[in-house]
Design an enzyme around this catalytic site. Structure first.
Site, PDB file in Angstrom:
ATOM      1  N   GLU A 254      -4.973  -3.928  -3.186  1.00  0.00           N
ATOM      2  CA  GLU A 254      -4.837  -3.438  -1.811  1.00  0.00           C
ATOM      3  C   GLU A 254      -5.548  -4.453  -0.933  1.00  0.00           C
ATOM      4  O   GLU A 254      -6.779  -4.520  -0.939  1.00  0.00           O
ATOM      5  CB  GLU A 254      -5.518  -2.061  -1.723  1.00  0.00           C
ATOM      6  N   CYS A 288      -8.565  -2.058   6.822  1.00  0.00           N
ATOM      7  CA  CYS A 288      -7.352  -2.829   6.477  1.00  0.00           C
ATOM      8  C   CYS A 288      -6.226  -2.404   7.401  1.00  0.00           C
ATOM      9  O   CYS A 288      -5.297  -3.157   7.642  1.00  0.00           O
ATOM     10  CB  CYS A 288      -6.901  -2.548   5.051  1.00  0.00           C
TER      11      CYS A 288
HETATM   12  C1  UN1 Z   1      -8.581   0.961   5.130  1.00  0.00           C
HETATM   13  O1  UN1 Z   1      -7.938   0.740   6.158  1.00  0.00           O
HETATM   14  O2  UN1 Z   1      -9.336   0.079   4.679  1.00  0.00           O
HETATM   15  O3  UN1 Z   1      -5.798   5.378   7.009  1.00  0.00           O
HETATM   16  C2  UN1 Z   1      -8.492   2.286   4.473  1.00  0.00           C
HETATM   17  C3  UN1 Z   1      -6.995   5.197   7.194  1.00  0.00           C
HETATM   18  C4  UN1 Z   1      -7.997   5.670   6.177  1.00  0.00           C
HETATM   19  C5  UN1 Z   1      -8.120   4.697   5.055  1.00  0.00           C
HETATM   20  C6  UN1 Z   1      -8.149   3.285   5.514  1.00  0.00           C
HETATM   21  N1  UN1 Z   1      -7.598   6.960   5.692  1.00  0.00           N
HETATM   22  O4  UN1 Z   1      -7.387   4.622   8.174  1.00  0.00           O
END
Ligand code: UN1
Length: 503
Positions: A254, A288
Site C-alpha cells: 500500500e 496516503c
Molecule cells: C492513509 O491514508 O494512510 O480513508 C490511510 C482514510 C482512513 C485511512 C487512511 N480511513 O482516510
C-alpha cells in the site's frame, strides 16, 4: 513488561517482553515537542527477528487449528478492550505521532471497527461449493491459513493500519511478526499489549522494533515468513517486493498517492471547501489519501481559491492534545525539510497563495510544524502536482473541459483516491468510470475509507491487492479446491463424458 507510562519498552517475542539481544536502544519523541520523550525502544537486529519468526512459526499449528469462530471470539474481546482503552490509546497516539486528538480517536476507532468486522468473519470465511461435472462427486473451494505474516506498518496511522493488517491475518489462522515505524513504536506496543489482554495466545503476535535495514530486511527475507504486508513509500515497497521475491512470498503493498478532488462548475463550493480543507490538511496532509491536488473548473478557480485562502488563514497550528488546535505537527524535522524543498520547487512553478514556511513561533518552537500551504494556477504536469509531498500542501489546478479534468486526474503515477464535487449525476458516474483509482468519492473529499470496504489503489499505489473488507481475506488465505468422489469408480475429468452430448 511495557506500559504506556514506562520509559523503557521491549520487543514482544513468544509472549515475553524482551530487550534487543544487542542491548541497543533508540528514542521516540513527540513531534509537537521534542523535549517530550515517549520512551526508549529496542534497536533490534537479525537475531531478534529470528527469535520472533521462530515464535510465530511455533504458535502457528495450534492457532491455525483453533476453530475460526473461537478466534473470532478472541477478536470480539480485543475489540471491547480497545474500546475501553480508546481514550488512553488516542492520547498516546497524539503524543507520539502528532495528529489532533479527534483524529487519533478516529484512528483507534478504525482498529476497533476492523476488530469487530474480522471477528464476525470467524463465522463466515466463505468458500464456495459448485456442482461437479461428474455424477456422485462433490466440489468445493475452501480457504486455508498460510503461516507467518510480516506486518510492516507506517507511522501515519500507527494503530489503524497495523490493526487492519493484523486482524484479517489472525482470523484466517495466520500468526504474525509486526514491525512499527521507528517514529511510532509506543503506539504499536501499547496496542499489542491490549491484544494480549484480549486473550491472543503467546507467540501468535510478536513485535520487533528497530530500523528498516536492521529489522525490515531480515524479516522480509526470512524463509519462514510466508506473507508480507507493507504500507509506506513506493521505493521501499519496490525494494521489499524484490527482496521477498527470492523466497516467493506473497506481498501486499500500500504505497503512495497524489489524490485529486475535482470541483466542477456546478458544485456546491462551500461543501467542496469543507471537503478540501479536511482532506488536504487533516493529519497535516500526511495520509496516503490526502488531497494534494484540487482540479477545478476555471470558471470557479479564483472564487474558490479566495475562499480557501480565507479558511486556511484561520487554521490554528499546535499541539494535537489542545482543543484549540486544527492542524498538528508533521512527523519530524526531516519532513519539515522535505516539505520546504517542495515549496521552493512549487514557488517557481505556480502562485503561492498562503503558507509555505515551517512554523516556529512561541509554543511551536520545540516541535516540527509546517504552515498549511496552498498553490494556485498550478499546471497538471508541475512537480508539485505529480510527486507525493506527504505534508500540508495542496495544488489547485484549473481546467477548461471535463476531458482535460480526466486527463489531469489520471496523469500521475499513483491511483489511490479520487473525488468529484458536482450536482450532475451523469458526471458523477463518469468520474467513477473514468478516474483511475481504488477509492472514488462523490461530494466528499478523498479521505474517510470505512473498515468493511476494500482499501487500496491502482498503478504505483500498490501491487493489486486490497486491504480490509472481505477482500483482505484473499490475501491472507490460500485457496484449496476439494473434490470428493462418492461414485465408487474411477471417473476421469474431461474424458469420461457420459453426460455430455458429443455429436
Ligand atoms: C492513509 O491514508 O494512510 O480513508 C490511510 C482514510 C482512513 C485511512 C487512511 N480511513 O482516510
Amino acid at each position: 513488561m511495557t506500559t504506556a507510562t514506562s520509559a523503557t519498552y521491549h520487543n514482544l517475542i513468544a509472549g515475553e517482553w524482551v530487550p534487543a539481544r544487542s542491548g541497543k536502544t533508540f528514542t521516540s519523541t513527540s513531534p509537537a515537542n521534542r523535549d517530550d520523550v515517549i520512551g526508549e525502544f529496542a534497536a533490534s537486529g537479525h537475531e531478534d527477528v529470528d527469535a520472533a519468526v521462530a515464535a510465530a512459526k511455533a504458535a502457528f499449528p495450534a492457532w491455525s487449528l483453533m476453530p475460526a469462530p473461537k478466534r473470532g471470539e478472541i477478536l470480539f474481546k480485543v475489540a471491547r478492550i480497545l474500546t475501553e482503552h480508546k481514550e488512553e490509546l488516542s492520547r498516546l497516539l497524539t503524543r507520539e505521532m502528532g495528529k489532533v486528538l479527534a483524529e487519533s480517536r478516529g484512528d483507534v476507532q478504525e482498529a476497533i471497527d476492523v476488530a469487530y468486522y474480522m471477528a464476525g468473519e470467524g463465522r463466515r470465511l466463505f468458500g464456495y461449493t459448485v456442482p461437479s461435472e461428474m455424477p456422485d462427486k462433490f466440489a468445493m473451494a475452501i480457504r486455508k491459513p498460510i503461516g507467518v505474516a510480516a506486518i510492516i506498518a507506517p507511522w501515519n496511522f500507527p494503530v489503524a493500519i497495523p490493526a487492519w493488517k493484523l486482524f484479517p491475518a489472525l482470523i484466517c489462522g495466520n500468526t504474525a511478526v509486526m514491525k512499527p515505524a521507528s517514529d511510532t513504536p509506543a503506539c504499536m506496543l501499547r496496542f499489542t499489549e491490549l491484544l494480549l489482554e484480549g486473550g491472543i495466545p503467546e507467540g501468535v503476535v510478536n513485535v520487533v522494533t528497530g530500523s528498516g535495514d536492521a529489522v525490515g530486511h531480515p524479516l522480509v527475507e526470512h524463509p519462514d515468513v510466508k506473507l508480507v504486508s507493507f504500507t509506506g513509500h513506493t521505493e521501499t515497497g519496490v525494494d521489499i517486493s524484490s527482496r521477498a521475491a527470492k523466497t516467493l512470498k506473497r506481498v501486499s503493498l500500500e504505497l503512495g498517492g497524489k489524490n485529486p478532488i475535482v470541483i466542477w462548475s456546478d458544485a456546491d463550493l462551500d461543501l467542496a471547501l469543507d471537503g478540501v480543507v479536511w482532506s488536504a490538511f487533516g493529519t497535516s496532509g500526511q495520509r496516503c489519501t490526502a488531497a494534494s491536488r484540487i482540479v477545478i473548473h476555471r470558471s470557479v478557480h479564483d472564487q474558490f481559491v479566495e475562499k480557501l485562502r480565507n479558511r486556511v488563514a484561520k487554521l490554528a497550528l499546535g499541539d494535537g492534545l489542545l482543543a484549540t488546535t486544527d492542524v498538528g505537527p508533521v512527523i519530524n524535522e526531516r519532513a519539515v525539510e522535505r516539505i520546504g524543498s517542495y515549496v521552493e520547487i512549487g514557488s517557481a512553478e505556480a502562485e503561492l497563495v498562503i503558507g509555505g514556511h515551517p512554523a516556529r513561533d512561541g509554543d511551536l518552537a520545540k516541535g516540527s510544524f509546517f504552515e498549511p500551504t496552498v498553490f494556485a494556477g498550478v499546471k497538471g504536469d508541475a512537480r508539485i502536482a505529480q510527486e507525493e509531498i506527504f505534508g500540508p500542501v495542496t495544488a489547485v489546478i484549473p481546467v477548461d473541459t471535463w476531458e482535460e479534468a480526466v486527463e489531469v486526474v489520471n496523469s500521475v503515477p499513483y491511483g489511490l483516491s479520487t473525488s468529484l464535487f458536482t450536482n450532475d449525476v451523469g458526471l458523477a458516474f463518469r468520474s467513477i468510470r473514468d478516474f483511475d483509482s481504488g477509492q472514488g468519492y462523490v461530494n466528499h473529499g478523498t479521505i474517510g475509507a470505512e473498515a468493511h470496504l476494500p482499501f487500496g489503489g491502482t498503478k504505483a499505489t500498490g501491487n493489486g491487492h486490497r486491504e480490509i473488507g472481505q477482500t483482505a481475506l484473499d490475501f491472507y488465505t490460500e485457496w484449496k479446491s476439494v473434490y470428493i468422489d462418492y461414485s465408487g469408480k474411477l471417473q476421469r475429468a474431461q474424458i469420461d463424458m457420459e453426460f455430455v452430448d458429443q455429436d
